[in-house]
Design an enzyme around this catalytic site. Structure first.
Site, PDB file in Angstrom:
ATOM      1  NE  ARG A   1      -4.856 -35.975  24.523  1.00 33.33           N
ATOM      2  CZ  ARG A   1      -4.939 -35.713  23.225  1.00 33.33           C
ATOM      3  NH1 ARG A   1      -5.693 -34.722  22.800  1.00 33.33           N
ATOM      4  NH2 ARG A   1      -4.268 -36.433  22.359  1.00 33.33           N
TER       5      ARG A   1
ATOM      6  CE  LYS B   1      -5.173 -45.881   1.357  1.00 33.29           C
ATOM      7  NZ  LYS B   1      -5.787 -44.678   0.811  1.00 33.29           N
TER       8      LYS B   1
ATOM      9  N   GLY C   1      -1.943 -42.937  16.299  1.00 33.60           N
ATOM     10  CA  GLY C   1      -3.219 -43.337  15.695  1.00 33.60           C
ATOM     11  C   GLY C   1      -3.889 -44.534  16.342  1.00 33.60           C
TER      12      GLY C   1
ATOM     13  N   GLY D   1       0.115 -37.342  16.038  1.00 31.48           N
ATOM     14  CA  GLY D   1       0.968 -36.707  15.034  1.00 31.48           C
ATOM     15  C   GLY D   1       2.399 -36.478  15.497  1.00 31.48           C
TER      16      GLY D   1
END
Ligand code: AMP
Length: 406
Positions: free
Chosen positions: A35, A195, A352, A375
């Site tokens: 980063r 999920k 993710g 996110g």
């Protein structure tokens, strides 16, 4: 439309740059400088154009001032990345920060202490934002990964000083806009992962924006179950069957083709190298679980991508961490990378586990764009407005053209 640093007159100006230097660290040592290295381009460019660069960032989730979250440990890495010494201030507002900033000469760079040492940062407190704004003449947001949060340094500041997107933010916004804003069609989305329940909004948004929605991973089991397929011991959210059916209906109404596995790899245990077999989706043995899409499914997905111009990817097609259940993810990722190389497919991936899945397949640097912004990338796929991005948008002046020229 948003302003970039191209049009900012930065010479001699104090430029507050919100960067994302929230790097992984262990025992007070930085363990991965990616980063920092990626953020350097904007800082170097601004400094070389004569700006007095003031870097704002957060590190970890401190509760007030906690020395273990001090950003001082970033200093030597940042200096190395920008190729010059970086000044340090013990606080991001107040006398310490003011003294350091007023000591900067054109082309100098300073790093201020963790903005999250002040709880007002996350509350987007107006007074705190003003105290930050007092340190700069211009504001550059280069932290797409925190743009889904309306915090003082990611949103509030943009309303107080002239604001623009840094090079990293610009690259991210341009890639995302090419992929879903005004994409070349047909567009495919690969959505995998564990999920359905964690990706409901994302699926709901994508069915109305893409031509093919390719569903894989554990969440495909729920869709198969919703269509009456027996999935044995597989990960499956049976209570989400109605929701899965309504997504299928919505897709049909929107003319979006849903692609589900036609064959699957099954095993009786979720462990590396577990004995496994390939079966058609309608023949999953009762005591076994689906851990990957099968070769016929991977071939069908690759064929589908061959007819597409744009691909958005989030989530693996199987339990990619444990071999050989990474087969479908690897095969599809490698095919997408090859199509990208041939100039036939624009590929944008993120969120993710996707970055690690593509890295494991050896293609993370072969996609058109891979977003590391967890996110924020997911919220963008969900079709949400990101406050940090919205604050950079150029609003047309009354009677103006809205291009930011005035
Ligand atoms: P997510 O964070 O939602 O993108 O989910 C990623 C996780 O889904 C990874 O840890 C995968 O191992 C897991 N996963 C993918 N496919 C399956 C599957 N068929 N059964 C169980 N877990 C899976």
């Amino acid at each position: 439309m948003f302003r970039t640093i191209d049009k900012l007159d930065v010479k001699g100006a104090r430029v507050l740059v919100r960067a994302d230097l929230n790097v992984p660290a262990k025992d007070g040592k930085v363990t991965d400088t990616t980063r920092i290295d990626r953020s350097a381009a904007t800082l170097i460019e601004l400094a070389s154009r004569g700006a007095r660069v003031v870097v704002l960032t957060h590190f970890g989730r401190p509760k007030g001032r906690e020395e273990k979250y001090s950003q001082k440990l970033l200093l030597e890495h940042l200096s190395k990345a920008v190729g010059k010494p970086v000044a340090w201030a013990d606080d991001c507002i107040g006398p310490d920060a003011e003294a350091v900033v007023s000591g900067l000469k054109d082309g100098d760079i300073a790093l201020l202490e963790n903005v999250r040492f002040h709880p007002e940062e996350e509350k987007n407190d107006a007074e705190f934002a003003k105290a930050l704004a007092a340190l700069g003449d211009l504001y550059v947001n280069d932290a797409f990964s925190t743009a889904h949060r309306a915090h003082a340094s990611t949103e509030g500041l943009a309303h107080l000083v002239p604001a623009a997107a840094g090079r990293l933010m610009q690259a991210e916004l341009e890639a995302l806009s090419k992929a879903l804003g005004s994409p070349e069609r047909p567009v495919a989305a690969v959505v995998g992962g564990a999920k359905v329940s964690t990706k409901l909004e994302l699926l709901g948004n994508l069915v109305s924006r893409v031509d093919y929605l390719i569903i894989g991973g554990g969440m495909a089991n729920t869709f198969l179950f919703a269509q009456g397929v027996q999935v044995g011991k597989s990960l499956c959210e049976k209570e989400m069957a109605d929701t899965a059916r309504s997504i299928l209906d919505k897709a049909k109404a929107a003319n979006c083709r849903i692609v589900l596995p036609v064959d699957v790899v099954v095993a009786s245990q979720f462990v590396e190298n577990a004995p496994n077999t390939v079966v058609p989706t309608n023949a999953v043995p009762e005591g076994e679980m689906i851990l990957d899409a099968g070769p016929a499914s991977a071939a069908a997905i690759i064929e589908c991508l061959g007819g597409c111009k744009t691909l958005v990817w989030n989530g693996p097609l199987g339990a990619f961490e444990i071999s050989p259940f990474d087969m479908a993810t690897n095969a599809v990722a490698q095919a997408a990378a090859a199509l990208t190389k041939q100039g036939k497919l624009l590929t944008v991936a993120g969120g993710g586990d996707t970055v690690s899945a593509l890295a494991k397949a050896g293609v993370d640097d072969m996609f058109s764009y891979v977003s590391t912004a967890g996110g924020a990338f997911l919220e963008w796929l969900e079709g949400k407005t990101l406050p940090g991005v919205a604050a950079l948008e150029i609003k047309p002046a009354p009677g103006g053209c809205g291009c930011g020229c005035g």
